[in-house]
Design an enzyme around this catalytic site. Structure first.
Site, mmCIF file in Angstrom:
data_model
loop_
_atom_site.group_PDB
_atom_site.id
_atom_site.type_symbol
_atom_site.label_atom_id
_atom_site.label_comp_id
_atom_site.label_asym_id
_atom_site.label_seq_id
_atom_site.Cartn_x
_atom_site.Cartn_y
_atom_site.Cartn_z
ATOM 1 N N HIS A 374 43.332 11.617 -28.340
ATOM 2 C CA HIS A 374 42.791 12.987 -28.309
ATOM 3 C C HIS A 374 43.756 14.022 -28.832
ATOM 4 C CE1 HIS A 374 39.239 12.158 -25.685
ATOM 5 N NE2 HIS A 374 40.014 11.172 -25.268
ATOM 6 N N LYS A 565 38.524 28.809 -23.657
ATOM 7 C CA LYS A 565 39.157 27.502 -23.751
ATOM 8 C C LYS A 565 40.524 27.612 -23.098
ATOM 9 C CE LYS A 565 38.824 27.857 -28.356
ATOM 10 N NZ LYS A 565 38.371 26.592 -28.895
ATOM 11 N N ARG A 566 41.218 26.471 -22.863
ATOM 12 C CA ARG A 566 42.570 26.548 -22.348
ATOM 13 C C ARG A 566 43.432 27.450 -23.236
ATOM 14 N NH1 ARG A 566 44.062 23.281 -17.825
ATOM 15 N NH2 ARG A 566 46.167 23.936 -18.397
ATOM 16 N N LYS A 571 45.859 27.103 -30.177
ATOM 17 C CA LYS A 571 44.478 27.592 -30.194
ATOM 18 C C LYS A 571 44.414 29.059 -30.638
ATOM 19 C CE LYS A 571 43.125 24.401 -26.458
ATOM 20 N NZ LYS A 571 42.026 23.551 -26.974
ATOM 21 N N THR A 673 35.158 20.893 -28.215
ATOM 22 C CA THR A 673 33.792 20.613 -27.799
ATOM 23 C C THR A 673 33.094 21.919 -27.421
ATOM 24 O OG1 THR A 673 34.767 20.029 -25.666
ATOM 25 C CG2 THR A 673 34.041 18.226 -27.055
ATOM 26 N N LYS A 677 29.184 23.610 -27.957
ATOM 27 C CA LYS A 677 28.356 24.223 -26.915
ATOM 28 C C LYS A 677 27.922 25.638 -27.317
ATOM 29 C CE LYS A 677 31.077 21.466 -23.758
ATOM 30 N NZ LYS A 677 32.324 21.481 -22.977
HETATM 31 C C1 26Q Z 1 49.603 13.824 -19.734
HETATM 32 C C2 26Q Z 1 50.715 13.394 -19.055
HETATM 33 C C3 26Q Z 1 51.197 14.101 -17.964
HETATM 34 C C4 26Q Z 1 50.518 15.244 -17.536
HETATM 35 C C5 26Q Z 1 49.393 15.666 -18.208
HETATM 36 C C6 26Q Z 1 48.941 14.975 -19.320
HETATM 37 C C7 26Q Z 1 47.748 15.450 -20.048
HETATM 38 C C8 26Q Z 1 46.614 15.868 -19.365
HETATM 39 C C9 26Q Z 1 45.504 16.316 -20.048
HETATM 40 C C10 26Q Z 1 47.729 15.491 -21.433
HETATM 41 C C11 26Q Z 1 46.606 15.936 -22.110
HETATM 42 C C12 26Q Z 1 45.478 16.351 -21.421
HETATM 43 C C13 26Q Z 1 44.253 16.842 -22.068
HETATM 44 C C14 26Q Z 1 44.029 16.826 -23.362
HETATM 45 C C15 26Q Z 1 42.788 17.355 -23.937
HETATM 46 O O1 26Q Z 1 41.970 17.919 -23.254
HETATM 47 N N1 26Q Z 1 42.592 17.176 -25.251
HETATM 48 C C16 26Q Z 1 41.378 17.659 -25.888
HETATM 49 O O2 26Q Z 1 40.414 16.612 -25.861
HETATM 50 C C17 26Q Z 1 39.158 17.069 -26.304
HETATM 51 C C18 26Q Z 1 38.167 15.946 -26.140
HETATM 52 O O3 26Q Z 1 38.394 14.954 -27.099
HETATM 53 C C19 26Q Z 1 39.245 17.559 -27.738
HETATM 54 O O4 26Q Z 1 38.010 18.107 -28.087
HETATM 55 C C20 26Q Z 1 40.344 18.617 -27.879
HETATM 56 O O5 26Q Z 1 40.505 18.940 -29.243
HETATM 57 C C21 26Q Z 1 41.641 18.091 -27.309
HETATM 58 O O6 26Q Z 1 42.630 19.098 -27.332
#
Ligand code: 26Q
Length: 851
Positions: A374, A565-566, A571, A673, A677
């Site tokens: 991702h 979004k976050r 972004k 995503t 939406k």
């Molecule tokens: C990893 C290790 C330790 C702590 C936290 C994490 C961690 C947690 C969540 C790393 C990444 C995330 C989330 C990533 C994320 O949301 N990525 C998004 O995924 C979406 C679905 O595929 C995409 O549409 C977005 O582009 C992408 O940024």
């Protein structure tokens, strides 16, 4: 007991008995029953929460037969099951979604009305399970909905965090976090299954021994063991009987008390172990797209993965299916690398706990897992320091070393003497401090690797995972993300959906491509007027909400320009902010300037440790403070940061947008995503050629999309050539004025230091190329403003956006996963009656459920 057949929105489903009937009368009776017998209340003393709970239980009762029935069919047919492993499931509120999927929304609304209650208010009461950060967690939730809707046997496996993503408040313009206590009123949607608990080991050491058959074996002697208790939530598909399971694990102590310590007078020592065990599933890490090497996070990942694999083995054993067939009966989709330790854990379980030899265990393991990537951000690639990893998971480190040694032999054979390549591909990073590289483990241990949008998959093959692509080209494939139209259209935008259904019938909800039929109405002035009126009414509602909650007047006729979004530098919420200041400066220079009125809305959380992201929130709020009050603006611009963005709130926001901001630096957003939406709900997109924007543009046509900015290739070229943001500052007077005004303290009560880190970052490094894209963005925004003045043409574009978004249903994504990766087919669930016959109620024993 009475049974009858009714026409259930075109699906012929047999209706239950008195207890779970779907008529308004039966619903009312059941609701009052639950209020009394579960909440212990009657109307005169019931709170709104009591009513919500009573309704939730009423709806849950109506899921049970389908849920049990589904488990029974999967058990007896021994179906191949998709296991979706994800550290996050951002489900959003369950009540409304279940009403939609059961097809009883209108009946329940009426039932509540007849009891003097408002269904919308009751839905508002639900505390949503915020068990995810953003895109990745919400994607997992959309995929569960689509798997159930497509009648695919599947289980979602994850963690039941006691505290989900933090609640966000804004104080003095700054983000302030507080604990998300989502479970404090109880969770009516889950059932805990302590009878299926498992044990998970941590720490300690390993020892080799020879077993009674003279075979070399390894045993893991842990220094901590915790219990994993499953909590199941039903996941009903849309207008089908399939009701799958989301199984979330919570950690508990083996014994609630250490009595030896307690008897010795060490009370705190006695409870410490219990506390430590319970900590594992205590809280969601609030970082997205940024890793933090915290041991507790690795414990969480291993915990849920080990629980889930043991659960899967239990399911096979109860069905008397040999473990040799594990990969035939299950396929595991890894939602990013977070669960990728599963590859080593399955090897360990098969070898150490079930006596298999390496080659057979590897054959099974490498046919079981598929990995979804991702991210393209290097800082988001997970890696764990060897020391920390080996201390927590000594046996897994050994197994990873062994996988690595065999894997590197294979690489050496194909690329003899290519030392650099071997170093890059090794599962162990040895360039400095040693790390385990989780993405490399995932690539080696999976039979399929996919990106989440076409551009992302290409960049993944070219860049982050290039070596693996060269070695295993056939493993790589693209699966463009999608979102569920049930939640993000039917539930969140009923007015628009009624209009659509009145024109093209209702089957589009399951076959989103049918939205194309709306194109036939784009030239119908009446349809356009209705479409516009609906958008207008929704904007009015949001304006009212804003007035009530923020005391701010916003004009529903102004363009609602939304970025939700976050918060992350890539972004580029701050690029949006620079545009707002640009418009403000134009007004200040010429107060009578003819400007298209806009309401700028932002929403999103910043990781608590991410300083610049938090400063961006403060920046937006500070701009709002100035712009919203300045009499020269005469209300033509409004800026508002909406606090505590969540799934529940998102559902309110998407339908109200005119313009959707999708402005990440090209090559950084894997897919996005939210972009889908917004567009489904008729917002036009201003966006870069990044992530799924590329495919949205392709679908809706360039004439219905506002494209700006550098391409990913241009970004790479500029970085390679030595990017100097200062050049843009010096050569673009409008940009210079914006940055100078911020630096002067204009938006910070004269404080020249407050936003200095932001400005310095842009002027001296600008890693996300805001200044390089600024002119293109602002010019594009001018085209947007101009276009908005022709409301009729805008509406036409808006309709075409909705009409052409069929591709982005998560049903399409899931169908692609089924066909290309999972190789699974639908399994129809025919409803049977449990209470009336079979299943032990009458002494018979012909019913088996092991899921
Ligand atoms: C990893 C290790 C330790 C702590 C936290 C994490 C961690 C947690 C969540 C790393 C990444 C995330 C989330 C990533 C994320 O949301 N990525 C998004 O995924 C979406 C679905 O595929 C995409 O549409 C977005 O582009 C992408 O940024």
């Amino acid at each position: 007991m009475q049974t009858q057949d009714i026409n259930f929105q075109n699906a012929n489903i047999r209706v239950e008995d008195d207890r779970t009937g779907l008529s308004v009368e039966a619903l009312k009776r059941a609701f009052l029953d639950n209020l009394f017998y579960i909440q212990g209340k009657f109307p005169a003393i019931a709170t709104r929460n009591d009513y919500y709970m009573a309704l939730a239980y009423t709806v849950r009762d109506r899921l049970f037969r389908r849920w049990i029935n589904t488990a029974e069919v999967y058990t007896t047919q021994g179906s191949r099951t998709v296991c979706y492993f994800s550290a996050e499931f951002l489900m959003g509120p369950h009540l409304g979604n279940n009403l939609i999927n059961l097809g009883i929304f209108d009946q329940v609304k009426q039932a509540m009305q007849e009891l003097g209650l408002d269904l919308d208010e009751l839905m508002e009461q639900e505390e949503e399970p915020g068990l995810g950060n953003g895109g990745l967690g919400r994607l997992a939730a959309c995929y569960l909905d689509s798997m159930a809707t497509l009648e695919i046997a599947s289980i979602g496996y994850g963690i039941r965090y006691e505290f989900g993503i933090f609640d966000q408040d804004i104080r003095d313009g700054w983000q302030v976090e507080s604990t998300d206590k989502w479970l404090s009123y109880g969770n009516p949607w889950e059932i805990s299954r302590p009878e299926w608990e498992v044990q998970v080991k941590f720490g300690g050491y390993t020892e080799a021994f020879t077993n009674e058959r003279g075979q070399y074996r390894v045993r893991w002697v842990p220094d901590k063991v915790v219990r994993g208790v499953p909590h199941d939530t039903p996941i009903l598909g849309y207008q089908v009987n399939t009701c799958n399971t989301l199984r979330l694990w919570s950690s508990e102590a083996i014994e609630s008390f250490d009595f030896t310590a307690f008897n010795a007078g060490d009370y705190s020592g006695a409870v410490y172990k219990k506390m430590e065990s319970e900590n594992i599933s205590k809280v969601l890490y609030p970082n997205d797209n940024m890793t933090q090497g915290k041991i507790l996070r690795l414990e969480q990942q291993f915990f849920f993965v080990s629980c889930s694999l043991q659960d899967m083995i239990r399911i096979l054993e109860r069905q008397n299916i040999s473990l040799d067939r594990f990969h035939e009966k299950f396929v595991v989709q890894l939602n990013d690398t977070h669960p990728s330790i599963a590859i080593a854990e399955l090897m360990r379980l098969l070898m150490d706990e079930h006596g298999m030899e390496w080659d057979q265990a590897w054959n099974i393991t490498s046919k079981t897992f598929a990995y979804t990537n991702h991210t393209l951000l290097p800082e988001a690639l997970e890696r764990w320091p060897i020391g920390l990893f080996g201390k927590l998971l000594p046996r897994h480190l050994e197994i990873i070393y062994e996988i690595n040694s065999r894997f590197l032999d294979e690489v050496r054979l194909k690329y003899p003497d290519d030392i650099a390549r071997i170093n890059r591909m090794s599962l162990i990073d040895e360039s400095g401090e040693r790390y385990v590289r989780m993405a490399n483990l995932a690539c080696v241990g999976s039979f399929a690797i996919n990106g989440v949008a076409a551009l992302h998959t290409e960049l993944m093959k070219k860049d982050v995972l290039h070596d693996f692509y060269e070695l295993y080209p056939d493993k790589f494939n693209n699966k463009t993300n999608g979102v569920t139209p049930r939640r993000f259209m039917v539930l969140s935008n009923p007015r628009l959906c009624r209009l659509i259904t009145s024109k093209i019938g209702h089957t589009w909800v399951k076959h989103l491509d049918e939205l194309h039929q709306l194109e036939a109405y784009v030239d119908d002035p009446e349809f356009r007027a209705e479409f516009r009126q609906i958008k207008q009414a929704i904007k009015q509602d949001l304006a009212q909400y804003i007035k009530a909650n923020y005391g701010l007047e916003v004009d529903p006729a102004s363009m609602f320009d939304i970025q939700a979004k976050r918060i992350h530098e890539y972004k580029r919420q701050h690029l949006n902010a620079l545009h707002i200041i640009t418009l403000y400066n134009r007004i200040k220079a010429n107060p009578d300037i003819d400007i298209t009125p806009r309401t700028f809305l932002f929403g999103g959380k910043a990781a608590p440790g991410y300083f610049l992201a938090k400063l961006i929130i403060k920046f937006i709020n500070s701009i709002g403070d100035v712009v919203n009050r300045d009499p020269d603006v005469r209300g033509r611009l409004k800026v508002l940061f909406l606090k505590d963005y969540s799934v529940k709130f998102a559902q309110r926001v998407y339908p109200a947008a005119d313009l959707s901001e999708q402005i990440s630096t090209a090559g950084k957003e894997a897919s996005g995503t939210g972009n889908m939406k917004f567009a489904m709900n008729g917002a036009l997109t201003i966006g870069t050629l990044d992530g799924a924007n590329v495919e949205i543009l392709e679908e809706v046509g360039a004439e219905n999309f506002f494209l700006f900015g550098m391409t990913a290739e241009e970004v790479y070229a500029k970085r390679a050539a030595g990017y100097n943001p200062m050049e843009y500052y010096e050569s673009d007077p409008e940009l210079k004025l914006v940055l100078d005004r911020v630096a002067s303290g204009f938006f910070s009560h004269g404080d020249v230091n407050l936003f200095k880190p932001l400005i310095d970052n842009l002027l001296y490094s600008d890693p996300y190329f805001l200044l390089a894209d600024y002119r293109s963005y602002v010019d594009c925004q001018d085209r947007v403003s101009l276009a908005y003045r022709n409301q009729d043409h805008w509406t036409r574009m808006s309709i075409l956006n909705t009409a052409r978004m069929g591709k982005f249903s998560s049903d399409r994504s899931i169908q692609d996963y089924c066909d290309d990766i999972w190789k699974v087919h639908p399994i129809k669930i025919e409803l049977r009656d449990y209470v009336q016959g079979g299943c032990g109620f009458d002494g018979s024993t012909d019913c088996k459920v092991v899921f």
